[in-house]
Enzyme design. Structure first.
Site, PDB file in Angstrom:
ATOM      1  CG  HIS A  72     -63.570  -2.980  66.335  1.00  0.00           C
ATOM      2  ND1 HIS A  72     -62.878  -1.895  66.714  1.00  0.00           N
ATOM      3  CD2 HIS A  72     -64.193  -2.585  65.077  1.00  0.00           C
ATOM      4  CE1 HIS A  72     -63.105  -0.931  65.977  1.00  0.00           C
ATOM      5  NE2 HIS A  72     -63.920  -1.102  65.343  1.00  0.00           N
TER       6      HIS A  72
ATOM      7  CG  HIS B 160     -64.689  -2.309  61.709  1.00  0.00           C
ATOM      8  ND1 HIS B 160     -65.587  -1.741  62.494  1.00  0.00           N
ATOM      9  CD2 HIS B 160     -65.520  -3.335  60.791  1.00  0.00           C
ATOM     10  CE1 HIS B 160     -67.009  -2.036  62.107  1.00  0.00           C
ATOM     11  NE2 HIS B 160     -66.682  -3.175  61.235  1.00  0.00           N
TER      12      HIS B 160
ATOM     13  CG  ASP C 179     -60.730   1.854  61.038  1.00  0.00           C
ATOM     14  OD1 ASP C 179     -61.285   0.481  61.329  1.00  0.00           O
ATOM     15  OD2 ASP C 179     -61.233   2.887  61.707  1.00  0.00           O
ATOM     16  CG  HIS C 180     -59.696  -0.081  65.303  1.00  0.00           C
ATOM     17  ND1 HIS C 180     -59.791   0.703  66.265  1.00  0.00           N
ATOM     18  CD2 HIS C 180     -60.795   0.601  64.381  1.00  0.00           C
ATOM     19  CE1 HIS C 180     -60.601   1.851  66.126  1.00  0.00           C
ATOM     20  NE2 HIS C 180     -60.970   1.783  65.026  1.00  0.00           N
TER      21      HIS C 180
ATOM     22  CG  HIS D 152     -62.318   6.358  65.602  1.00  0.00           C
ATOM     23  ND1 HIS D 152     -63.538   6.422  64.890  1.00  0.00           N
ATOM     24  CD2 HIS D 152     -61.462   5.190  64.914  1.00  0.00           C
ATOM     25  CE1 HIS D 152     -63.525   5.378  64.095  1.00  0.00           C
ATOM     26  NE2 HIS D 152     -62.545   4.499  64.234  1.00  0.00           N
TER      27      HIS D 152
END
Lengths: 301, 301
Positions: free
Chosen positions: B60, B62, B64-65, B268
């Protein structure tokens, strides 16, 4: 003024070197200059107080100068930032950052204000009572600006001995610091020169990265106390400069010499060389006061 | 199959923890799963051979990804990459990456192929003779997929003793491995079962991050050999899960239990907890085979 180098190597980040980012502490400001990938981690590593950064200046939109910006902006949100953040950078930066935030449905909860730049001549982009920032148009493969950070003159310093001798009332001190004459209890006027001392000379710092050798910047940066000028290559690779629009250490030193700056900091080194000392050696042949940027190194200007 | 965790902490990168990214070595492939800021440095740190990565799966959008993706794509260019790079990720990823490259006038000199995802049901997104990859629709604040990586069945193993005993000619070996009977020099047919041994069982790995507790994924990931399931919080913070659409360690373990997977890897983690051991303790109350992801840690599946 205190300059901290967070990263000063060209191209790709490595485990032990970082792309361009600097923090400049100038009067009551903490300015961030460029923001390569990993800048937020470097800020933490060198214990810079994130929240004090209110102005970020981005020279150009190559990855090694701005791919850390979306992450830093997001981190400010996660840390609960409320104060304004001003971003100065080439036209297009707003669309890019906005798209990244939109895709993650992660709008900031603090005011994010973009100041997009597209002028070809030097322009004033920030000013308050203590500091001004002008762009330095550079010549690179994409639209690029350096930035000239200047302290405004300090108020004159009160000559304590003189004001005591003349028994000048404390209520006049602020006016005297700003240039007014003093008046004794008996109504005698004392000249400002007799009551004050010269304040420290205001300092200036010029950041010039990335750029090909370009003498048109000399009048803009003339007499800066410190110049950071990129030196991606050594003279042995000077033919690469034309295609990549970068400079050699010698060329950086020539600009420093022509602009008669107080000192030169080299950086944006290509990682092809086995030691950055080679850059200093080359520049010293042209200009006497040369320093080497390195990640985590600080300079007092 | 070998899984290497490059980063497994939620939210902001810190000097000692990294946002989500994993490398999965499966048959002849090296897959990259998610690409938080700093992933390219983590790849260098753990000496992963960059050039072998041909497929990147992004769960996805966001930060941090995926905020490490523009930098990694640029670095591939600087390293002279020529082979195709396939990016699988939510709709919008192509526009975002393309805009960043356009602003820097830094198009790749290798084929960059986007596979944008917007399906609500699990779908096959990659397949060759040895491996398949299906999406695992997750429920998060933005459109998100996990990924199920499955080995295809191996060919049967030749029973060397049996083929020698029956004096089966070498020219038949490949056919026999693929299920054919053998024929002796005298024309006698020998059944495949008599000439071969069972091959290793094909393995599967399910990556599920980020997601709220969601039992609809259970049939998709059922019997996976290993499940990575996010566990941002502990049960003490379970009420945060609804708003943030994350899971607790206990919830991850419940999914592992219901799907009857071989093992569960947690990750995570929110950085609010003083030790990640707390996540393992909580999950072990529900499911017996729990491992903790940590940056740099590898798992053989």
């Amino acid at each position: 003024m205190k300059l901290t180098i967070l990263g000063c190597y060209s191209a790709t980040p490595r485990t032990f070197t970082n792309p361009t980012s600097q923090v400049l502490e100038i009067r009551n400001h903490l300015f961030l200059i460029d923001c390569g990938e990993g800048t937020q981690v470097q800020l933490r590593k060198y214990k810079v107080k994130f929240s004090r950064i209110k102005h970020i200046f981005i020279s150009h939109l190559h990855g090694d100068h701005f791919f850390g910006l979306p992450g830093l902006i997001s981190t400010f949100r996660l840390l609960g930032r409320e104060s304004e953040l001003h971003i100065y950078g080439p036209k297009g930066i707003k669309e890019a950052i906005t798209l990244f935030l939109k895709l993650g449905d992660s709008w900031t909860n603090y005011p994010l204000i973009f100041h997009e730049l597209n002028a070809k001549d030097s322009e004033l982009v920030f000013e308050d009572e203590q500091v001004s920032v002008h762009t330095i148009p550079l010549e690179h493969r994409v639209y690029t600006n350096g930035f000239l950070f200047k302290e405004k003159p300090y108020p004159r310093k009160l000559n304590i001995d003189a004001v005591e001798e003349h028994e000048i009332d404390r209520s006049q001190f602020n006016n005297i610091k700003n240039g007014a004459s003093g008046v004794t209890e008996n109504g005698v006027s004392i000249s400002n020169a007799d009551l004050t001392l010269d304040p420290p000379k205001p300092k200036s710092y010029a950041f010039c990265s990335d750029t090909i050798y370009n003498e048109t910047i000399v009048p803009i940066i003339a007499n800066a106390d410190m110049l950071y000028h990129e030196s991606t290559f050594l003279e042995t690779e000077s033919k690469l400069c034309k295609k990549t629009k970068h400079s050699t250490a010698k060329q950086a030193a020539l600009i420093a010499q022509k602009a008669d700056v107080g000192g030169l900091i080299l950086g944006h080194y290509s990682t092809r060389y086995k030691s950055i000392d080679l850059f200093k050696e080359e520049a010293l042949e042209v200009f006497p006061n040369v320093e080497l940027a390195d990640d985590g190194k600080s300079f007092t200007i």
